[in-house]
Motif scaffolding. Sequence first.
Motif, PDB file in Angstrom:
ATOM      1  N   HIS A  38       0.839  -1.205   0.000  1.00 43.27           N
ATOM      2  CA  HIS A  38       0.000   0.000   0.000  1.00 43.27           C
ATOM      3  C   HIS A  38       0.873   1.253   0.000  1.00 43.27           C
ATOM      4  O   HIS A  38       1.870   1.324   0.727  1.00 43.27           O
ATOM      5  CB  HIS A  38      -0.910  -0.010   1.237  1.00 43.27           C
ATOM      6  CG  HIS A  38      -2.098   0.879   1.105  1.00 43.27           C
ATOM      7  ND1 HIS A  38      -2.064   2.201   1.456  1.00 43.27           N
ATOM      8  CD2 HIS A  38      -3.349   0.640   0.649  1.00 43.27           C
ATOM      9  CE1 HIS A  38      -3.245   2.744   1.245  1.00 43.27           C
ATOM     10  NE2 HIS A  38      -4.045   1.816   0.747  1.00 43.27           N
ATOM     11  N   TYR A  61      -4.820   2.270   8.914  1.00 45.93           N
ATOM     12  CA  TYR A  61      -3.380   2.254   8.689  1.00 45.93           C
ATOM     13  C   TYR A  61      -2.648   1.393   9.718  1.00 45.93           C
ATOM     14  O   TYR A  61      -1.600   0.828   9.419  1.00 45.93           O
ATOM     15  CB  TYR A  61      -2.823   3.675   8.657  1.00 45.93           C
ATOM     16  CG  TYR A  61      -3.415   4.471   7.535  1.00 45.93           C
ATOM     17  CD1 TYR A  61      -3.188   4.100   6.211  1.00 45.93           C
ATOM     18  CD2 TYR A  61      -4.238   5.562   7.771  1.00 45.93           C
ATOM     19  CE1 TYR A  61      -3.751   4.818   5.167  1.00 45.93           C
ATOM     20  CE2 TYR A  61      -4.802   6.272   6.738  1.00 45.93           C
ATOM     21  CZ  TYR A  61      -4.556   5.897   5.440  1.00 45.93           C
ATOM     22  OH  TYR A  61      -5.111   6.581   4.395  1.00 45.93           O
ATOM     23  N   LEU A  64      -3.002  -2.056   8.311  1.00 40.73           N
ATOM     24  CA  LEU A  64      -2.121  -2.192   7.147  1.00 40.73           C
ATOM     25  C   LEU A  64      -0.663  -2.340   7.556  1.00 40.73           C
ATOM     26  O   LEU A  64       0.109  -3.025   6.884  1.00 40.73           O
ATOM     27  CB  LEU A  64      -2.243  -0.962   6.243  1.00 40.73           C
ATOM     28  CG  LEU A  64      -3.226  -1.029   5.105  1.00 40.73           C
ATOM     29  CD1 LEU A  64      -3.159   0.261   4.312  1.00 40.73           C
ATOM     30  CD2 LEU A  64      -3.004  -2.195   4.204  1.00 40.73           C
ATOM     31  N   THR A  68       1.408  -5.477   6.170  1.00 40.11           N
ATOM     32  CA  THR A  68       2.544  -5.271   5.268  1.00 40.11           C
ATOM     33  C   THR A  68       3.792  -5.951   5.807  1.00 40.11           C
ATOM     34  O   THR A  68       4.514  -6.635   5.074  1.00 40.11           O
ATOM     35  CB  THR A  68       2.811  -3.766   5.067  1.00 40.11           C
ATOM     36  OG1 THR A  68       1.605  -3.147   4.626  1.00 40.11           O
ATOM     37  CG2 THR A  68       3.896  -3.529   4.059  1.00 40.11           C
TER      38      THR A  68
END
Length: 178
Positions: A38, A61, A64, A68
């Motif tokens: 992202h 976030y 994420l 990630t």
Amino acid sequence: MSRIGKSPVIIPEGVKVNLDKNKVSIQGPKGSISKPYHPSMRVDLEDSKIVVTRFSDNKFYKSLHGLTRALIANMVKGVTVGFSKSLEIVGVGYKAEVVGKNLQLALGYSHPILLAPPEGIKIEAPAANKIAVSGVDKELVGQVAAKIRSLRPPEPYKGKGIRYQDEKVRKKAGKTAA
């Protein structure tokens, strides 16, 4: 802060990491893999570690951030160790064999099923009732194993079908004779 996201991914010996714009490419002894991430995540290479940071403390976030980092850690593990799934076939007359690179399955249908593995996936049949799926990409290995299982999922009365190696099938009681 995400507990998973804030820990760095340690790069072992013999693994090369290339960071492009929103894309991580990793090469190792087992092969190579690359995936995008992202754009709101920041991935940096420090010493022999990959560090993932986020720009905001928004809930989206934060999730994420950990995702990630976990995906990158799986990529590093895949090119060094690799991933594998084992399946077993239960049923009279059900069998699997490898023909060339393809997997041929006899599952009680009127015809044999021929399954071609995608690029980067290796399918083996060490026995007539065992299937081993291995590769570098954890997501793809799981997807191929699930596709093979979906061809004849285990039924609940006799347990016949294709199941994962460690899967327990709950059996139902059949009809009782009067």
